[in-house]
Design an enzyme around this catalytic site. Structure first.
Site, PDB file in Angstrom:
ATOM      1  NE  ARG A  20      -2.371  -1.683   3.433  1.00 34.20           N
ATOM      2  CZ  ARG A  20      -2.926  -1.668   4.588  1.00 34.20           C
ATOM      3  NH1 ARG A  20      -4.131  -1.107   4.614  1.00 34.20           N
ATOM      4  NH2 ARG A  20      -2.457  -2.138   5.680  1.00 34.20           N
ATOM      5  CG  ASN A  38      -4.169  -4.926   2.763  1.00 34.46           C
ATOM      6  OD1 ASN A  38      -3.757  -4.698   1.427  1.00 34.46           O
ATOM      7  ND2 ASN A  38      -3.378  -5.095   3.578  1.00 34.46           N
TER       8      ASN A  38
END
Length: 800
Positions: A20, A38
């Protein structure tokens, strides 16, 4: 230019690896707004901005992915513009079906090592330092998605400094789930064998015990190690005695590659394996000049290789640091050091690896002088992986820490349900499919004890739970008495789902097919030590045509009597006697198999006199296993008469041959092939005659090289001849535990290529029984897709 928006879905190993923040940095560099999150499917990304930047994003992501990430797919779809003006990382979402997976545990990265050995760093000498590029993953995770509350780190709230790192997308520790420091994280404790605490710094005191010749049990990532000074022969002897490990070689850890090169040959491929994120045990050729001085007695005696690995946790590195006088920085790890530590799994007597603190106090107190504990719970046992480099790529002996549970991409089989496969009896692993992915459990070991059977059951359930998959069928070995087969039957009955039993050697070929991406009929040679054949006999040297509808046999090794049944696999002298009987040279058993020179345990004369009755009894089983030819040759050459580990005879024979193998040529007329049946009796007659004429070790070494060279040549010609009879084109699979042999895995493929045949050896899963579950699952899916309730043996062409 008008703004556009895209919804991007990324699948693969993309959680817990710094994915990320990487997306955040790439989006910022491209001037894109949106969010990344996620969820159970992987990573979701919403992007908004200049269409040219949106188009460039997938390629930039592939180029700039984090070191531990693996991208399997990037799916991009148009989306409505939201009018957002910044890019943010949003919390994980727990809803939906799980289609992602945890990354394997990763060795400590160079940046974290630099932190650990910088005296002014707040993590100086901290044993639980990690970041998104390294540290524990699989072994500390209960369930997905991979977030701190789902791990054994949930009991350690982060201090303000760690939390600031964790929440900063520009920091290396952004969302590193095991992130911790000495203020807020796990702590070490050293105790004596009787449970009393040892005062002082735990690492320094452990180093002192090792330096003084003691044995330490050290808690790592996937379990405990037993540790001692590899150069201290007395410490090594006591460790072997206490653990009950008589024959198997011991793994050695050293500070870095330069230290490994002091004592072993290390080529570029082996260096890559040693230093990769998995940091497995790599089997390296010993430097003869070093080991001829009787260095490291008791580590890998009578073998030409030594298993070596580098420190893969901060605690390992700290032990070396303390033993070397605590030098500043990390340069010492790159310099050659005269320090080698035995690092062997803490599993007394072949039991499962010890992982818990209380378990360690009970099971290791009789082995270790001190036990170095910590209070971060290990949730999943995971032993060290073992690998050997070959000319065509890595060949895994044991697939575990650093590799498990990484997904294996398998061929699509339309209409097939997901399958759980329970693997073999020896070197067991189990497997679970999820669409085009297969997840192999960590190495379990031999199912000869209840504790290992329970470990298999727990490991399979853990993988199923992580994947959130309910298997639509089960697969197992054909043998009716294996616990793995009984487990599959029990689960099949409980779930009311089909059970497909797959013949052992067909499954070996099936594993190689799955790795090669093949569903169509494929020829494969399965060469190992034992497996129940479809005709009820013991197979192990088979040339099989394996396809979606079943398999056929186009070749087999000449069978040998198996005197004593399963005992023959532990007592190579019995196979030596069986070969002598086949040659009509039974009287030579007293000359060759009765230890008069004192270097082997004596075989009682009475047993040698009675053995012909067993060999010639119609009730004695016969075997086509190549492994038993290795055993018989090792006994006749005087290398080993009895063994506790079933690979000892083959390993010693390979090591004895190693100095002469380069110049060794196959014995002319050393084998015969008749109607697909390959016999090495002519070779064995030559070896027996030469051994009787000259029993010296030098002659035995040359005969061992002759044996291996002739085996490779004979097997290659046998495959070529069988391929012509089968009429099948395409690559040939080379699999089974015997393909771990360096000579066979090098010379057979070379001979096949010279004949215009493409050889394929497994490089993702072990060619031996550790990869069998992959083949079981693949062939079961092929059968189920065709509505079949079994995977049949169609026809035996060998000997016909």
């Amino acid at each position: 230019m008008a703004r556009e928006a895209r919804l991007v879905r990324v699948n693969g190993l993309v959680q817990g690896v710094g994915f990320r923040p990487t997306v955040w940095r790439i989006a910022a560099a491209l001037g894109l707004a949106g969010e990344v999150f996620n969820d159970p499917e992987g990573v979701g990304i919403f992007l908004e901005g200049d269409p040219r930047a949106l188009d460039a994003f997938p390629d930039e992501l592939r180029r700039g992915k984090p070191p531990l990430a693996r991208i399997d797919s990037i799916d991009v779809k148009p989306a409505p513009v939201r009018g957002v003006d910044q890019f943010v990382i949003t919390p994980s979402r727990a809803e939906g079906a799980v289609t992602t997976m945890i990354t394997p545990d990763a060795a400590t990265c160079p940046e974290c090592l630099a932190d650990i050995f910088a005296p002014r760093n707040r993590r100086y000498r901290y044993a639980f330092t990690n970041c998104t590029h390294c540290g524990p993953r699989f072994t500390i995770t209960r369930k997905l998605p991979y977030d701190r509350p789902q791990t054994s780190m949930s009991v350690f709230p982060m201090c303000p400094k760690c939390l600031a790192e964790y929440e900063n997308p520009g920091d290396r520790r952004f969302h590193a789930q095991p992130n911790a420091c000495p203020v807020c994280g796990p702590q070490l404790e050293l105790i004596r064998a009787d449970g009393t605490p040892v005062s002082g710094d735990p690492v320094r005191e452990t180093a002192r015990v090792i330096r003084e010749g003691g044995i330490a049990a050290v808690k790592g990532i996937g379990g405990f190690h037993l540790v001692c000074d590899a150069s201290n022969a007395e410490a090594v002897r006591r460790l072997r005695d206490r653990k009950g490990r008589n024959e198997k070689p011991l793994a050695v850890m050293c500070a870095g590659v330069a230290s490994a090169k002091r004592i072993a040959e290390v080529n570029a491929a082996e260096e890559t394996l040693l230093t990769g994120t998995a940091h497995p045990i790599v089997l390296l050729r010993k430097k003869r000049a070093f080991f001829d001085t009787s260095a490291f007695p008791g580590i890998a005696d009578e073998l030409s290789e030594i298993g070596m690995m580098l420190p893969y946790t901060p605690l390992h590195a700290l032990l070396f640091h303390a033993l070397l006088g605590e030098p500043e920085g990390t340069a010492w790890m790159e310099e050659p050091q005269d320090l080698y530590l035995v690092m062997t799994s803490a599993n007394p007597g072949g039991e499962p690896l010890v992982i818990g603190n209380e378990e360690a106090k009970k099971r290791l107190a009789s082995i270790a002088d001190v036990i170095l504990l910590h209070n971060r719970e290990i949730l999943i046992r995971c032993d060290d992986s073992v690998v050997r480099s070959s000319e065509s790529g890595p060949v895994w002996v044991r697939r575990a820490r650093g590799v498990t549970p990484e997904a294996i991409r398998i061929p699509e089989v339309k209409g097939a349900p997901d399958v759980a496969a329970t693997g073999s009896y020896l070197k067991n692993t189990a497997a679970m499919t999820r669409g085009r992915e297969l997840f192999l459990t960590q190495h379990i070991g031999d199912l000869d004890r209840v504790s290992n059977c329970l470990t298999l059951e727990a490991a399979l359930e853990h993988i199923r739970s992580l994947l959130d998959v309910e298997p639509g069928a089960f697969a197992s070995d054909l043998h009716p008495d294996f616990f793995s087969g009984e487990l599959a039957r029990k689960l099949s009955d409980r779930c009311q789902k089909p059970l497909i039993r797959i013949q052992h050697h067909a499954a070996h070929v099936g594993a190689a097919m799955a790795e090669a991406g093949r569903n169509e009929r494929t020829l494969g040679a399965a060469l190992d030590g034992v497996g129940l054949g479809s005709d009820g006999n013991v197979w192990g040297g088979e040339l099989l045509l394996v396809g979606p509808d079943g398999f056929e046999r186009f070749g087999s090794l000449r069978t040998l009597a198996l005197p004593g049944g399963d005992r023959a696999a532990r007592e190579p002298w019995r196979m030596g006697a069986a070969i002598l009987a086949e040659l009509g040279l039974e009287d030579a058993r007293f000359e060759l198999l009765h230890a008069r020179r004192g270097h082997l345990p004596a075989i009682p004369e009475m047993m040698l006199r009675e053995i012909p009755k067993l060999i010639h009894s119609p009730r004695t089983a016969r075997t086509s296993a190549l492994g038993r030819w290795f055993d018989g040759a090792a006994a006749i050459l005087g290398l080993v008469f009895t063994m506790r580990d079933e690979a000892t005879a083959a390993m010693r024979l390979e090591s004895l041959a190693e100095p002469h193998i380069e110049e060794a040529s196959p014995l002319e007329g050393g084998f015969s092939i008749e109607k697909g049946v390959l016999s090495f009796l002519p070779l064995m007659r030559r070896i027996v005659e030469a051994r009787l004429a000259d029993p010296s070790k030098e002659t035995a070494a040359k005969l061992a090289a002759l044996f291996e060279a002739t085996l490779a040549e004979g097997i290659a010609r046998w495959i070529i001849e069988g391929r012509e009879r089968s009429g099948i084109d395409g690559p040939v699979m080379l699999t089974g535990g015997c393909m771990l042999n360096r000579v066979l895995s090098s010379r057979i493929p070379k001979a096949l290529r010279a004949a215009g045949i493409e050889p394929r050896i497994p490089h993702i899963v072990p060619p031996g029984d550790g990869g069998l579950a992959l083949g079981q699952a693949h062939l079961a899916r092929l059968a189920l897709a065709r509505g079949m309730s079994s995977y049949p043996f169609i026809r035996d062409h060998a000997g016909v």
